[in-house]
Scaffold this motif. Structure first.
Motif, mmCIF file in Angstrom:
data_model
loop_
_atom_site.group_PDB
_atom_site.id
_atom_site.type_symbol
_atom_site.label_atom_id
_atom_site.label_comp_id
_atom_site.label_asym_id
_atom_site.label_seq_id
_atom_site.Cartn_x
_atom_site.Cartn_y
_atom_site.Cartn_z
ATOM 1 N N ILE A 160 0.988 -1.263 0.120
ATOM 2 C CA ILE A 160 -0.073 0.086 0.146
ATOM 3 C C ILE A 160 0.801 1.345 -0.200
ATOM 4 O O ILE A 160 0.817 2.063 -0.881
ATOM 5 N N LYS A 161 1.706 1.220 0.885
ATOM 6 C CA LYS A 161 2.812 2.323 0.915
ATOM 7 C C LYS A 161 3.547 2.742 -0.592
ATOM 8 O O LYS A 161 3.581 3.844 -0.786
ATOM 9 N N HIS B 3 1.055 4.022 -3.175
ATOM 10 C CA HIS B 3 0.926 5.415 -2.776
ATOM 11 C C HIS B 3 1.943 6.223 -3.230
ATOM 12 O O HIS B 3 1.792 7.487 -3.657
ATOM 13 N N CYS C 237 1.248 -3.102 -9.574
ATOM 14 C CA CYS C 237 -0.058 -3.207 -9.004
ATOM 15 C C CYS C 237 -0.314 -4.878 -8.840
ATOM 16 O O CYS C 237 -0.964 -5.457 -8.096
ATOM 17 N N LYS D 297 -1.411 -7.116 -5.748
ATOM 18 C CA LYS D 297 -2.813 -7.546 -5.590
ATOM 19 C C LYS D 297 -2.657 -9.174 -5.567
ATOM 20 O O LYS D 297 -3.389 -10.010 -4.904
ATOM 21 N N ILE E 149 -4.976 -0.643 -4.342
ATOM 22 C CA ILE E 149 -4.876 -0.241 -3.056
ATOM 23 C C ILE E 149 -6.165 -0.653 -2.154
ATOM 24 O O ILE E 149 -6.225 -1.080 -1.022
ATOM 25 N N LEU F 212 -6.162 -4.100 -1.492
ATOM 26 C CA LEU F 212 -5.230 -4.641 -0.562
ATOM 27 C C LEU F 212 -5.655 -4.091 0.948
ATOM 28 O O LEU F 212 -5.715 -4.725 1.890
ATOM 29 N N LYS F 213 -6.523 -3.103 1.042
ATOM 30 C CA LYS F 213 -7.142 -2.771 2.429
ATOM 31 C C LYS F 213 -8.071 -3.567 2.892
ATOM 32 O O LYS F 213 -8.656 -3.421 4.048
#
Length: 168
Positions: free
Chosen positions: A11-12, A15, A58, A62, A94, A97-98
């Motif tokens: 995620i980081k 981002h 990506c 994922k 993202i 992933l969350k």
């Protein structure tokens, strides 16, 4: 442990990738050229362009989370050609992933992870993370960073690393 090594870091890094793409767009606006020039740039003729680097970063994130958690990853058909399309892909990755939690990684260390190009061979979950997923995402984010930097985008190590969890 595998969750902490993957999902939060993915995620980081995605981002941070999103933010450096914004800096690329800013340069294109300032210098009055189409941002697609950057998106189609590569470091060497036989290397993937920036678009493909983002797509693979990506996909790595994922698919690693999906393979280790058993969740279904979002499907992308690799048709992105514009900056908004790439940024959307990052955002969708993202968001997926969350949805993955540490609890979803139960028994992930010993899962057998394979993919078609491995021709029936597999890695355990921990081997997959250490030897494939983590190095692969960093390779493609680094390459995307390098393409942008090579083309004059003013980014540095702080942009790549992002915010650090400093303590006082």
């Amino acid at each position: 442990m595998l969750f902490d090594m993957t999902v939060p870091q993915f995620i980081k890094m995605l981002h941070n990738l999103d933010l450096i793409l914004d800096k690329g767009a800013q340069l294109a606006t300032e210098k009055k050229f189409e941002v697609e020039v950057l998106l189609n740039s590569r470091l060497t003729p036989n290397q993937f362009n920036l678009i493909k680097q983002v797509q693979i970063a990506c996909d790595t994130a994922k698919l690693c989370a999906a393979r280790l958690s058993g969740k279904e990853a979002p499907v992308h058909n690799d048709s992105e050609k514009t900056l908004p399309e790439l940024k959307n892909r990052i955002a969708e990755t993202i968001a997926f992933l969350k949805t993955v939690s540490a609890a979803d990684f139960k028994d992930a260390e010993t899962k057998h992870i394979s993919q078609p190009r491995w021709e029936g061979k597999y890695l355990t979950g921990v081997e997959y993370v250490i030897h494939h997923a983590v190095p692969n995402i960093y390779f493609h984010v680094t390459t995307a960073y390098s393409i942008l930097r090579h083309n004059g985008v003013e980014i540095g190590k702080k942009d790549y690393l992002g915010e650090l969890p400093f303590k006082k």
